[in-house]
Design a protein around this motif. Structure first.
Motif, PDB file in Angstrom:
ATOM      1  N   VAL A  91       0.874  -1.169   0.000  1.00 53.23           N
ATOM      2  CA  VAL A  91       0.000   0.000   0.000  1.00 53.23           C
ATOM      3  C   VAL A  91       0.913   1.222   0.000  1.00 53.23           C
ATOM      4  CG1 VAL A  91      -1.717   1.320   1.283  1.00 53.23           C
ATOM      5  CG2 VAL A  91      -1.807  -1.182   1.286  1.00 53.23           C
ATOM      6  N   ILE A  92       0.715   2.092  -0.970  1.00 53.96           N
ATOM      7  CA  ILE A  92       1.517   3.312  -1.060  1.00 53.96           C
ATOM      8  C   ILE A  92       0.611   4.494  -0.739  1.00 53.96           C
ATOM      9  CG2 ILE A  92       2.965   4.764  -2.536  1.00 53.96           C
ATOM     10  CD1 ILE A  92       3.473   2.197  -4.210  1.00 53.96           C
ATOM     11  N   VAL A  93       0.940   5.209   0.327  1.00 51.77           N
ATOM     12  CA  VAL A  93       0.193   6.406   0.686  1.00 51.77           C
ATOM     13  C   VAL A  93       0.671   7.516  -0.246  1.00 51.77           C
ATOM     14  CG1 VAL A  93      -0.372   8.041   2.511  1.00 51.77           C
ATOM     15  CG2 VAL A  93      -0.001   5.625   3.078  1.00 51.77           C
ATOM     16  N   LEU A  94      -0.275   8.157  -0.912  1.00 54.48           N
ATOM     17  CA  LEU A  94       0.068   9.141  -1.936  1.00 54.48           C
ATOM     18  C   LEU A  94      -0.039  10.577  -1.455  1.00 54.48           C
ATOM     19  CD1 LEU A  94      -1.887   7.385  -4.790  1.00 54.48           C
ATOM     20  CD2 LEU A  94       0.586   7.352  -4.430  1.00 54.48           C
ATOM     21  N   ALA A  95      -0.969  10.848  -0.557  1.00 54.13           N
ATOM     22  CA  ALA A  95      -1.157  12.216  -0.089  1.00 54.13           C
ATOM     23  C   ALA A  95      -2.095  12.236   1.107  1.00 54.13           C
ATOM     24  CB  ALA A  95      -1.740  13.079  -1.205  1.00 54.13           C
ATOM     25  N   VAL A  96      -1.949  13.273   1.902  1.00 56.02           N
ATOM     26  CA  VAL A  96      -2.887  13.585   2.965  1.00 56.02           C
ATOM     27  C   VAL A  96      -3.314  15.025   2.717  1.00 56.02           C
ATOM     28  CG1 VAL A  96      -3.238  13.837   5.441  1.00 56.02           C
ATOM     29  CG2 VAL A  96      -1.751  12.016   4.581  1.00 56.02           C
ATOM     30  N   ILE A  97      -4.597  15.204   2.456  1.00 57.90           N
ATOM     31  CA  ILE A  97      -5.113  16.511   2.032  1.00 57.90           C
ATOM     32  C   ILE A  97      -6.271  16.927   2.927  1.00 57.90           C
ATOM     33  CG2 ILE A  97      -6.219  17.758   0.130  1.00 57.90           C
ATOM     34  CD1 ILE A  97      -4.855  15.808  -1.790  1.00 57.90           C
ATOM     35  N   ASP A  98      -6.301  18.204   3.249  1.00 62.59           N
ATOM     36  CA  ASP A  98      -7.420  18.763   4.002  1.00 62.59           C
ATOM     37  C   ASP A  98      -8.644  18.744   3.092  1.00 62.59           C
ATOM     38  OD1 ASP A  98      -9.322  20.439   5.241  1.00 62.59           O
ATOM     39  OD2 ASP A  98      -7.747  21.625   6.200  1.00 62.59           O
ATOM     40  N   GLY A  99      -9.662  18.001   3.466  1.00 63.57           N
ATOM     41  CA  GLY A  99     -10.847  17.828   2.649  1.00 63.57           C
ATOM     42  C   GLY A  99     -11.688  19.079   2.490  1.00 63.57           C
ATOM     43  N   ARG A 100     -11.380  20.124   3.238  1.00 73.47           N
ATOM     44  CA  ARG A 100     -12.134  21.376   3.127  1.00 73.47           C
ATOM     45  C   ARG A 100     -11.597  22.247   1.980  1.00 73.47           C
ATOM     46  NH1 ARG A 100     -11.151  22.632   9.333  1.00 73.47           N
ATOM     47  NH2 ARG A 100      -9.155  21.885   8.584  1.00 73.47           N
ATOM     48  N   ARG A 101     -10.490  21.823   1.404  1.00 71.49           N
ATOM     49  CA  ARG A 101      -9.894  22.586   0.308  1.00 71.49           C
ATOM     50  C   ARG A 101     -10.357  22.021  -1.034  1.00 71.49           C
ATOM     51  NH1 ARG A 101      -3.691  22.764   1.319  1.00 71.49           N
ATOM     52  NH2 ARG A 101      -3.816  24.200  -0.409  1.00 71.49           N
ATOM     53  N   ASN A 102      -9.912  22.627  -2.131  1.00 68.15           N
ATOM     54  CA  ASN A 102     -10.244  22.141  -3.472  1.00 68.15           C
ATOM     55  C   ASN A 102      -9.428  20.872  -3.725  1.00 68.15           C
ATOM     56  OD1 ASN A 102     -10.523  21.567  -6.171  1.00 68.15           O
ATOM     57  ND2 ASN A 102     -10.426  23.697  -6.818  1.00 68.15           N
ATOM     58  N   VAL A 103      -9.991  19.764  -3.340  1.00 65.09           N
ATOM     59  CA  VAL A 103      -9.270  18.494  -3.344  1.00 65.09           C
ATOM     60  C   VAL A 103      -8.880  18.059  -4.750  1.00 65.09           C
ATOM     61  CG1 VAL A 103      -9.447  16.040  -2.769  1.00 65.09           C
ATOM     62  CG2 VAL A 103     -10.301  17.770  -1.179  1.00 65.09           C
ATOM     63  N   GLN A 104      -9.725  18.274  -5.711  1.00 65.20           N
ATOM     64  CA  GLN A 104      -9.443  17.787  -7.056  1.00 65.20           C
ATOM     65  C   GLN A 104      -8.155  18.397  -7.609  1.00 65.20           C
ATOM     66  OE1 GLN A 104     -12.812  17.797  -9.610  1.00 65.20           O
ATOM     67  NE2 GLN A 104     -11.783  16.702 -11.228  1.00 65.20           N
ATOM     68  N   ASP A 105      -7.987  19.699  -7.508  1.00 64.02           N
ATOM     69  CA  ASP A 105      -6.774  20.344  -8.014  1.00 64.02           C
ATOM     70  C   ASP A 105      -5.538  19.915  -7.231  1.00 64.02           C
ATOM     71  OD1 ASP A 105      -8.248  21.663  -9.923  1.00 64.02           O
ATOM     72  OD2 ASP A 105      -8.313  23.572  -8.833  1.00 64.02           O
ATOM     73  N   ILE A 106      -5.660  19.879  -5.912  1.00 66.45           N
ATOM     74  CA  ILE A 106      -4.532  19.485  -5.071  1.00 66.45           C
ATOM     75  C   ILE A 106      -4.140  18.040  -5.342  1.00 66.45           C
ATOM     76  CG2 ILE A 106      -3.799  19.107  -2.690  1.00 66.45           C
ATOM     77  CD1 ILE A 106      -5.730  21.409  -1.931  1.00 66.45           C
ATOM     78  N   LEU A 107      -5.131  17.180  -5.452  1.00 66.72           N
ATOM     79  CA  LEU A 107      -4.875  15.767  -5.689  1.00 66.72           C
ATOM     80  C   LEU A 107      -4.153  15.546  -7.009  1.00 66.72           C
ATOM     81  CD1 LEU A 107      -5.208  12.880  -4.706  1.00 66.72           C
ATOM     82  CD2 LEU A 107      -7.449  12.842  -5.777  1.00 66.72           C
ATOM     83  N   LEU A 108      -4.579  16.200  -8.044  1.00 67.99           N
ATOM     84  CA  LEU A 108      -3.913  16.049  -9.342  1.00 67.99           C
ATOM     85  C   LEU A 108      -2.446  16.458  -9.261  1.00 67.99           C
ATOM     86  CD1 LEU A 108      -6.710  17.237 -11.784  1.00 67.99           C
ATOM     87  CD2 LEU A 108      -5.857  14.911 -11.453  1.00 67.99           C
ATOM     88  N   LYS A 109      -2.160  17.536  -8.573  1.00 69.04           N
ATOM     89  CA  LYS A 109      -0.767  17.987  -8.420  1.00 69.04           C
ATOM     90  C   LYS A 109       0.049  16.975  -7.624  1.00 69.04           C
ATOM     91  CE  LYS A 109      -1.785  22.901  -8.668  1.00 69.04           C
ATOM     92  NZ  LYS A 109      -1.911  24.146  -7.906  1.00 69.04           N
ATOM     93  N   LYS A 110      -0.535  16.485  -6.543  1.00 65.68           N
ATOM     94  CA  LYS A 110       0.196  15.556  -5.682  1.00 65.68           C
ATOM     95  C   LYS A 110       0.409  14.195  -6.350  1.00 65.68           C
ATOM     96  CE  LYS A 110      -0.817  17.671  -1.273  1.00 65.68           C
ATOM     97  NZ  LYS A 110       0.504  17.906  -0.748  1.00 65.68           N
ATOM     98  N   LEU A 111      -0.547  13.751  -7.130  1.00 65.20           N
ATOM     99  CA  LEU A 111      -0.392  12.451  -7.792  1.00 65.20           C
ATOM    100  C   LEU A 111       0.651  12.529  -8.917  1.00 65.20           C
ATOM    101  CD1 LEU A 111      -4.045  11.119  -7.960  1.00 65.20           C
ATOM    102  CD2 LEU A 111      -2.217  10.409  -6.416  1.00 65.20           C
TER     103      LEU A 111
END
Length: 120
Positions: A94-114
């Motif tokens: 299992v590879i942990v990819l990111a921990v993101i505050d769900g109150r933020r714009n998750v889609q944009d942050i997630l794409l950058k982090k991935l």
């Protein structure tokens, strides 16, 4: 009666938390240490517990809704209070990819982090 000591049905996955994710966690904890160190300690314990749970039950996390709509089923998430823990399962790892505050714009942050390179 079934003797569970002789019949271990649990799979043990290796959980990898890359340094980039460790940095994410440090930033979150540093913020809360300044406000309430007890809360920061509790939060760290909760994150560590979630990572331990992934060793045996990685499938329990839901598919990431922002990616699921595009039929992307490689990524899953666990929710810890306001934070979303993103990960993927590869064989017995299992590879942990990111921990993101769900109150933020998750889609944009997630794409950058991935898209970032992970240092393990």
């Amino acid at each position: 009666m079934l003797d569970t000591k002789q019949h271990d049905f649990k799979k043990n996955y290796r959980v990898i938390v890359p340094s980039t994710v460790e940095q994410d966690l440090e930033e979150i904890l540093d913020y809360y240490i300044a406000l309430n160190s007890d809360f920061a300690d509790e939060l760290l314990q909760h994150f560590q517990q979630r990572f331990r749970e992934l060793r045996q039950f990685p499938e329990r996390g839901r598919y990431v809704p922002e990616l699921y709509q595009y039929n992307e089923l490689r990524y899953r998430e666990l929710i810890q209070q306001h934070w979303r823990i993103f990960y993927k399962i590869q064989k017995q790892t299992v590879i942990v990819l990111a921990v993101i505050d769900g109150r933020r714009n998750v889609q944009d942050i997630l794409l950058k982090k991935l898209q970032r390179k992970f240092k393990i």
